[in-house]
Design a protein around this motif. Sequence first.
Motif, mmCIF file in Angstrom:
data_model
loop_
_atom_site.group_PDB
_atom_site.id
_atom_site.type_symbol
_atom_site.label_atom_id
_atom_site.label_comp_id
_atom_site.label_asym_id
_atom_site.label_seq_id
_atom_site.Cartn_x
_atom_site.Cartn_y
_atom_site.Cartn_z
ATOM 1 N N VAL A 220 2.216 4.538 23.952
ATOM 2 C CA VAL A 220 3.162 5.483 23.356
ATOM 3 C C VAL A 220 3.831 6.263 24.486
ATOM 4 N N THR B 144 6.620 9.565 25.318
ATOM 5 C CA THR B 144 7.494 10.682 24.973
ATOM 6 C C THR B 144 8.098 11.197 26.267
ATOM 7 N N HIS C 157 10.596 10.291 21.352
ATOM 8 C CA HIS C 157 9.411 10.988 20.850
ATOM 9 C C HIS C 157 8.433 9.960 20.292
ATOM 10 N N ASN C 158 7.288 9.836 20.942
ATOM 11 C CA ASN C 158 6.211 8.970 20.453
ATOM 12 C C ASN C 158 6.700 7.549 20.136
ATOM 13 N N ARG D 164 6.628 3.658 20.354
ATOM 14 C CA ARG D 164 5.546 2.698 20.516
ATOM 15 C C ARG D 164 5.976 1.604 21.478
#
Length: 647
Positions: free
Chosen positions: A321, A323, A350-351, A353
């Motif tokens: 992940v 960010t 943001h986050n 994958r």
Amino acid sequence: MGAFGDAFSAEEGSLVTIYGDEFLLNGTEVLDTTLKLQDPDDILTGTLKDGSPFIIAAATSASSDGVVFKRSSLPELNTTPIMVDSELSPNGLRRGQRLTLTDGGELPRNFNVVGAELEIIGGSVDLGLRAADSRMEISGGTVQGLRAFDESVVHVRGGLLEDRIHVHTGSQLSIGGGQVGTVGGSNTSINIESGGLVSVTGAELIGSIIANDGGYLNVSGGRIDRQVVVRPGSKVDITGGTIESPHGFALRSDGSLRPRDMPGGTTNISGGKVAGATFASGTSLNLSGGTIGKLSAERGSNVTIFGGEFRLNGIPFDGEVITLTESDVFAGTLENGTPFIFLHGFDVLHNARIVNATLPPVVTTPIIVPSDESPAGLRSGQTLILEEGEIRYFNSIAGRIDVTGGRIYELKLYDSELNLFHTDSDGQTGYASGVRASHNSRVRVLQGGFVNGLTVSDSTVEIDGGSVNGSLEVHSTSTVNLASGTIRARVDLWEDATLNISGGSLRHMLTARPESTIDMSGGSIEGTVSLWRDSVLTLSGGSISNWAVFGPNTVNLIGTEFQLDGTEIDNLRPGQRTRLDNRSAGSTISGLLADGTEFAFDFRLDIPTASILTVTLVPEPASSLVLLTVAILSVGGVGRRYETSNY
């Protein structure tokens, strides 16, 4: 008799009688004498007593509660193909009919095509063209708006489409040529309703595309010059083509109208170029190829990146992940072999994958454009030589780009080299626009080179004969060296950034923010220099037309014949930096810089008493200036503050 358009309403209590026959609801014969459209996708078609076909769609009609059907005999159906090359035309097409519109021909407003075929190779169609269970082929002419219902199929290979276009349940619109919308024309839009499908394989679209709940858009080619909107519940696949917009993000996945039980729109990008894309909370992006010029994946969005060779701030990244936080640079290669670079402060993640995928091999043979096909980007060890043509939205990771002609727009560099130059006197330039260089990249603007808009972070810029216009943003640990040529850009130096000027000219405003450094030994600054608190200016030559000081800073003067209010300053030793404290606000320091340029600075305006001022005497003549400057820098370091005075 005649025809009616979209705005049909027969409210409860009213009495609307339709005389005709061939009444079908969603393709099934209507046996009742009354009918109410209950489902949003309901389509009622038929033929009026005079032989004119009609279409009533629940999606566009306010109500059908007051409709009564009375069957009447119809004119005999003529299935002989119709050719229209003048204003004389039927009111519409009935089931089994075929019409070809050619140059000089006109179809009237609210022309309905029901179970028929329409070919448009020229002429014009007025507003309100609608099709149900029909087939259209458009290769020329002008069409003012279109609605496709009930599994209609529309192929556009040429001509011009304008105004609003709607594709409803079961219908398909394929655009492979021609043009949709015009610059400065009507507000053209393609609306994909639930169950509708739009495929763009070519053409130029000067209009927006809106994929509504249940709608599907596939872009594999062509150019879309307005915004693509991905509404909740819709799906968009981008495998090729270019999507741009003069206003805001070219692709917007909107979650603001999403009910809690409805998934956000899903976008899959495996090829093509998107100028900019934004994804709201609840929306999804699957990125495995293609180029996104600017990405904003807001908190709560679902972004998955498929690829490999991932790096975060120059270090291999094996996390699941990501960010982006302050100063982060995230780079890598997508599954189809296209490099990507996302920069914090420009891009938002943001986050997201990360999914590792097998990558295609790297080909290191130099790519020469236009002789060779332009690549989607450069990976480690690759070289691009642009001699002619235009490239947009391009990323280079550990590659080299030589632009000797042609133009490259919206370029991101990561540990890469960009050389802009042109040696022939044919009026061409090596041109780049919208360049963002990061992580040990090097940009060289040489004779015949031109860059419009340049942002650098942890990188180096050398300007030696070329020109920089627009804006020049210099961020942390970056250095710009101006030896010759011109900077016509607004220059912003941020913390730990350095500007060295030994020649050439800067003809715009220069802002030195806190902890930034200017070292000037020649050349000229013809715009205003703004010196912020804790910035450092070292002058040994050249000229500055004007500067303004905002807070205590440091000014280092290197030269000869230093005087305070006309009196020579005593006890100065060649090569030794001396700090002048206890200055009077009304005093003036004057002298000659090392290159012989005269100067005079006021302690009230130019160098306030709260600022640090140092002077360094050089021997006359200043032939040993270079060696002396090196010695000075090795002792004190330009850009550091000095705590001691040497008298």
